[in-house]
Design an enzyme around this catalytic site. Structure first.
Site, short mmCIF file in Angstrom:
data_model
loop_
_atom_site.label_atom_id
_atom_site.label_comp_id
_atom_site.label_asym_id
_atom_site.label_seq_id
_atom_site.Cartn_x
_atom_site.Cartn_y
_atom_site.Cartn_z
NE ARG A 32 7.14 -4.19 3.82
CZ ARG A 32 7.56 -4.71 4.97
NH1 ARG A 32 6.78 -5.54 5.65
NH2 ARG A 32 8.75 -4.40 5.46
CE LYS A 50 9.05 -6.03 1.38
NZ LYS A 50 10.04 -5.02 0.93
CE1 TYR A 56 8.28 6.42 6.64
CE2 TYR A 56 9.60 4.68 7.64
CZ TYR A 56 8.71 5.11 6.67
OH TYR A 56 8.27 4.23 5.72
CG HIS A 93 4.64 2.26 0.55
ND1 HIS A 93 4.57 0.94 0.93
CD2 HIS A 93 5.87 2.69 0.95
CE1 HIS A 93 5.70 0.58 1.52
NE2 HIS A 93 6.49 1.62 1.55
CG HIS A 98 11.40 -1.11 8.56
ND1 HIS A 98 11.30 0.25 8.83
CD2 HIS A 98 10.72 -1.30 7.39
CE1 HIS A 98 10.60 0.83 7.87
NE2 HIS A 98 10.24 -0.08 6.99
NE ARG A 133 5.89 -0.12 5.14
CZ ARG A 133 6.08 -1.03 6.10
NH1 ARG A 133 5.05 -1.44 6.82
NH2 ARG A 133 7.28 -1.52 6.35
#
Length: 322
Positions: free
Chosen positions: A163, A192, A299, A264, A290, A267
């Site tokens: 990210r 994150k 995806y 993004h 993730h 990514r």
């Protein structure tokens, strides 16, 4: 509906403390939660209703104001409604708040338990083709310190799938470009919720980063005082998200790409191209950081044209032979 700033009531403040300390959410995620729940608290204030007294009916009416806002009494104009996707995000935040209040015994019941977020059509991530990415990266000059930085930044984004916030937060010590023999170069990405991960770096990105570190970063760092950041701005400070976005926008213009791009986008390209190359979705999940494989599986969806192509070339009786 206007979003006003109010002091958080103690129950909501307890929830934000929980999100920050116990769940370890990032500053950006916390900001999004505050914005979304702020809308809700503003609505309740307009209804003269306390947070702990909220009813299912109040939450349903709040949802209506998101997608079909009333006319503003001050301006006489109708505010722009939120998209179904954004409204769903707001309601999910409200559901999380009320679930916390009920579990902590701050409210006798959870009024949001039966409230469903609005559905929205699932949109596939927009990824460039491999050829378009190559065109983008090939169009970038590598002469000045800034140009070396810009090339390293975009090569790194595509090579790691990180990210943009993760990339601009990188410090030089997070890079491991001179590994032991037979070990891949890696970077420590701080994701994150405090979830760190090691991600390998491809040879093209390694070359671009090393060129930047040797020939470009020192010149940019002259304006700062010992800044540990990998990617620096012209004053020696840490590069911002806005600057990174502008770098990619300028690169896309130089490459004459006629499709919208953002940090993004690279990514998305990273994930899509890995899966198209045969990578396992669980591996891609780990590389992207993730929490759930469900997020990564978006995806794996392909277009009808791609389905037709695979069917024609793979099924033994797809085409009639004379």
């Amino acid at each position: 509906m206007k979003t006003e700033t109010h002091a958080l009531p103690p129950p909501a403040q307890a929830y934000f403390t929980h999100l920050q300390i116990e769940r370890g959410l990032s500053a950006n995620t916390m900001s999004a939660y505050r914005r979304d729940i702020g809308r809700y608290l503003n609505f309740l204030a307009q209804q003269n209703r306390d947070l702990t007294e909220s009813r299912p009916q109040d939450i349903r009416e709040f949802l209506v104001t998101l997608t079909d806002p009333p006319i503003d009494q001050d301006t006489g104009e109708k505010p722009k409604p939120l998209s179904a996707r954004t409204a769903a995000r707001v309601i999910i935040a409200v559901r999380g708040l009320h679930k916390f209040l009920a579990l902590e015994g701050l409210t006798p019941t959870d009024p949001a338990a039966g409230i469903k977020p609005p559905t929205h059509p699932e949109s596939l991530p927009k990824a460039l083709t491999v050829e378009q990415v190559q065109q983008l990266l090939a169009a970038m000059p590598e002469q000045s310190p800034r140009q070396l930085r810009d090339k390293a930044l975009l090569e790194f984004l595509y090579s790691t799938g990180a990210r943009i916030t993760e990339v601009i937060d990188l410090d030089v010590d997070d890079l491991h470009l001179d590994p032991e023999p037979e070990q891949p170069a890696v970077v420590l990405v701080r994701g994150k919720g405090g979830k760190d991960r090691l991600v390998p770096i491809g040879s093209y990105a390694q070359k671009a980063i090393q060129a930047y570190l040797v020939r470009g970063r020192a010149a940019l760092a002259a304006g700062g005082v010992g800044n540990p950041a990998v990617f620096l701005n012209a004053r020696g400070g840490r590069l911002s998200r806005q600057s990174a976005w502008q770098i990619l926008k300028d690169a896309a213009a130089a490459a004459e790409l006629d499709v919208p791009v953002s940090p993004h986008t690279l990514r998305h390209c990273f994930a899509t191209h890995l899966l198209q190359g045969g990578a396992d979705v669980r591996v891609v999940q780990e590389l992207l950081g993730h929490s759930s494989v469900t997020t990564t599986q978006v995806y794996t969806k392909v277009t009808p044209d791609k389905l037709q192509e695979v069917f024609r070339t793979s099924h033994p009786r797809a085409l009639h032979s004379a």
